[in-house]
Design a protein around this motif. Sequence first.
Motif, PDB file in Angstrom:
ATOM      1  N   HIS A 101      -4.989  45.685  15.714  1.00  0.00           N
ATOM      2  CA  HIS A 101      -4.047  45.282  14.667  1.00  0.00           C
ATOM      3  C   HIS A 101      -3.217  44.066  15.070  1.00  0.00           C
ATOM      4  O   HIS A 101      -2.495  43.508  14.229  1.00  0.00           O
ATOM      5  CB  HIS A 101      -3.103  46.440  14.325  1.00  0.00           C
ATOM      6  CG  HIS A 101      -3.764  47.572  13.606  1.00  0.00           C
ATOM      7  ND1 HIS A 101      -4.020  47.560  12.265  1.00  0.00           N
ATOM      8  CD2 HIS A 101      -4.246  48.756  14.068  1.00  0.00           C
ATOM      9  CE1 HIS A 101      -4.616  48.690  11.906  1.00  0.00           C
ATOM     10  NE2 HIS A 101      -4.771  49.431  12.990  1.00  0.00           N
ATOM     11  N   LEU A 111      -0.207  40.766  14.302  1.00  0.00           N
ATOM     12  CA  LEU A 111      -0.098  41.134  12.891  1.00  0.00           C
ATOM     13  C   LEU A 111      -0.335  39.945  11.970  1.00  0.00           C
ATOM     14  O   LEU A 111      -0.958  40.067  10.917  1.00  0.00           O
ATOM     15  CB  LEU A 111       1.284  41.725  12.598  1.00  0.00           C
ATOM     16  CG  LEU A 111       1.677  43.030  13.301  1.00  0.00           C
ATOM     17  CD1 LEU A 111       3.041  43.482  12.799  1.00  0.00           C
ATOM     18  CD2 LEU A 111       0.642  44.111  13.105  1.00  0.00           C
ATOM     19  N   TRP A 161      -3.041  41.363   9.517  1.00  0.00           N
ATOM     20  CA  TRP A 161      -2.517  42.085   8.360  1.00  0.00           C
ATOM     21  C   TRP A 161      -2.232  41.141   7.201  1.00  0.00           C
ATOM     22  O   TRP A 161      -1.971  39.950   7.399  1.00  0.00           O
ATOM     23  CB  TRP A 161      -1.214  42.804   8.727  1.00  0.00           C
ATOM     24  CG  TRP A 161      -1.396  44.089   9.486  1.00  0.00           C
ATOM     25  CD1 TRP A 161      -2.517  44.529  10.131  1.00  0.00           C
ATOM     26  CD2 TRP A 161      -0.391  45.093   9.680  1.00  0.00           C
ATOM     27  NE1 TRP A 161      -2.288  45.743  10.714  1.00  0.00           N
ATOM     28  CE2 TRP A 161      -0.987  46.126  10.448  1.00  0.00           C
ATOM     29  CE3 TRP A 161       0.929  45.235   9.280  1.00  0.00           C
ATOM     30  CZ2 TRP A 161      -0.291  47.263  10.829  1.00  0.00           C
ATOM     31  CZ3 TRP A 161       1.631  46.364   9.648  1.00  0.00           C
ATOM     32  CH2 TRP A 161       1.016  47.376  10.416  1.00  0.00           C
ATOM     33  N   ARG A 183       1.635  43.734   3.669  1.00  0.00           N
ATOM     34  CA  ARG A 183       1.706  44.868   4.605  1.00  0.00           C
ATOM     35  C   ARG A 183       2.755  44.608   5.684  1.00  0.00           C
ATOM     36  O   ARG A 183       3.496  45.509   6.082  1.00  0.00           O
ATOM     37  CB  ARG A 183       0.337  45.110   5.221  1.00  0.00           C
ATOM     38  CG  ARG A 183       0.255  46.378   6.052  1.00  0.00           C
ATOM     39  CD  ARG A 183      -1.153  46.586   6.586  1.00  0.00           C
ATOM     40  NE  ARG A 183      -1.229  47.837   7.346  1.00  0.00           N
ATOM     41  CZ  ARG A 183      -2.320  48.225   8.015  1.00  0.00           C
ATOM     42  NH1 ARG A 183      -3.409  47.468   8.003  1.00  0.00           N
ATOM     43  NH2 ARG A 183      -2.310  49.365   8.676  1.00  0.00           N
ATOM     44  N   SER A 237       6.437  46.745   6.501  1.00  0.00           N
ATOM     45  CA  SER A 237       6.497  47.453   7.784  1.00  0.00           C
ATOM     46  C   SER A 237       7.866  47.270   8.432  1.00  0.00           C
ATOM     47  O   SER A 237       8.665  46.429   8.013  1.00  0.00           O
ATOM     48  CB  SER A 237       5.414  46.926   8.728  1.00  0.00           C
ATOM     49  OG  SER A 237       5.814  45.680   9.296  1.00  0.00           O
TER      50      SER A 237
END
Length: 778
Positions: free
Chosen positions: A582, A585, A589, A593, A597
Amino acid sequence: MKNYIKANEWNIIEEGFDPHLNKISESIFSIGNGRMGQRANFEETFSGETLQGNYIAGVYYPDKTRVGWWKNGYPEYFAKVLNAANWIGLKIKIDHEILDLNTCTVTHFKRVLNMQEGYLERSFIAKLTSGKQLQVHAKRFYSIVDDEAGALQYSIKALNFAGTIQITSFTDGDIQNQDANYDEKFWNEVSGAVSDNIAFLTLQTKKTFFEVCTATQVFIQKNNKPVAIKPASTHREKFVSHLAVTDVVAGDSIVLHKYAVQVSSENHPKDKLQHISEQLLHKIVAKGFNNMLEEQAAAWAAKWETSDIVIKGDVKAQQAIRFNIFQLNQTYTGKDARLNIGPKGFTGEKYGGSTYWDTEAYCVPFYLSTSAQEVTRNLLIYRYKQLDKAIENAQKLGFTDGAALFPMVTMNGEECHNEWEITFEEIHRNGAIAYAIYNYIRYTGDADYLAEYGLEVLIGIARFWKQRVNWSAAKNAYVMLGVTGPNEYENNINNNWYTNTIATWCLKYAIEAATYVKDNQPHVYQKLVQKLQLDEFAEFSSWNAIVKGMYYPASTELGVFLQQDGYLDKEQTLVSELASEHLPLNQKWSWDRILRSCFIKQADVLQGLYFFEDDYDKDTLRRNFDFYEPRTVHESSLSPCIHSILAARLGNQERAYQFYLRTARLDLDDYNNDTEDGLHITSMAGTWMSVVEGFAGMRVRDNQLKFSPFLPDSWESFSFTINFRVYVLNIKIGHEQIIISNKSAEAITIKVFDKDYTIAAETVIYIVHKEKIVNIVA
């Protein structure tokens, strides 16, 4: 993370040629002198992946903003520091084959950035498809003595063949910025001329009409005898060249020297550019390459004397800190108050190469301690001279009565950043500029700066904050709505704790500064009152009301300040709970998203605790650090240094060192897979801060230097020099003692672990076991 740079105390070394790493190396091995700079492009032809980059300070182009739809207040352009004429160009032809490291077999490749003496060199053996082999050694630098000049030496040795070598030396102005919004070329030719071994090429930028004259002179020898050089028979727009042709046999050596000057209309009259460049070219050619190189080494020795950090016992750490200091020193010298420090310096085009809040928040501490006072003063004057533009920027957004909003990104004071969540909302930049004024005066004692420049800026900033807040009847407090804090993974939020905190600090400081100037220079103060139409009672009263009535989000249950309203509504996942696939980020992402977060790009609440640590006890610092750091992904280059300093302040030495390693080798090891775009120049100042403010615990409190040092376990010692007001101190931290040398003509009293020590002029003291002086040596 890459790990191909060889460890060395004074050199950055690459051994072996991997074309996939070439753009990264072009950034890492960049050179500059504060006036201009250059990526480590090859002199000879290279058809592989490359970003040709040669940049002239202060010369820019207003590239039309590229957005899908327009918003009121948007800047019409994004300022680009221009990729200027490439003067190092050489086309080497051996019979019918062109020397190109992308198409030939390369062995014995070595590239070295000599940071101690300030030059770049490269050597290799190339085998062409015909089997012919030649050995090349190249060396070049940008002079910090003659800061509009550079020079290169290029040597070719025929190893196993007889044939003809043709060398075309050229200046190519037909170049394009990689980051051009509409693939536009930004230069037009004014004139070009070639005669004997000298070439001139003058270009003018579109729209802004800057002119830059690049002049070169070339000398070539074979086996120490001159080779005839003639103007090239072909000529095209924005291109000038010379040609030399000679026969060689195995063992013959050809040495080329190329001298260049780049003079701009920023510094000289347009109608005299070619004449001035010719004079400067004559001057450096008269010196000769070797003498220029000796001058360069001496000038760099003087820089290292005041700015070096010496680390014993850890070669990679030593290399890293010197690399960061080297790049800072060759990016900005402080000679010209019109210039500033772009996030990429002279190493790439990302971010436009313009001025950000990074200068005030991160670079100011480095230059305060390692350079003459005037260097930082010029950084502050840069903003003062753009105050009128800051007021215009605020007016475009609906602010009135002299409210000033300094730009997020600028070249000339106008805002030129075009992401709405940054341009309109990341307003904490105003606070960093006010804090830099405070930090400068606290460090230098130059309170006269307030009357001369600072107070006018502070009042403009205070007027902005006054209009930017509003009264909330629901909260019975002042609030700040629709902002982006330092954590850019949150946009359009309400009551960012850091922004609210620095806004009220700015209001308090503006009143304090006004009171000081009124009491100490009343005539100046009255002139400012008239100029700014300052209603002291009404304005100061309204500012004080905001200071007393501001709302700050907090969690009493957790005992922490909340980054903004609603932060605890987010799912509270820790970075340690994320699978590695992930990260980062911002590359893995969607933006939606990320925004939903709890993850934090860089220090936000912790940025405020770094600036104002004296206002909070250690338990408060610890609770906030322990809450926010595990949620921080450190995907901004500015993040690790703040966390390193705070970890050191809290006594967490292991974490402080881990964060230091991340910031120190960010570019050398390509932590974030983005070094090829250019180096993170402004975060390099954070590396220095991590050592001096973190490991050495240096602070200025009540006009006195304080130190609370510790030594990382893997180091034998570290030392650094500090310019503080009229004093010059060298501090060495060892496992068993602290050695402080006062190199000044006056005695100074400092604190070490909260105990006072008076050090006489030209005296060394030894502090053992953090308790007492065991010996004083004159």
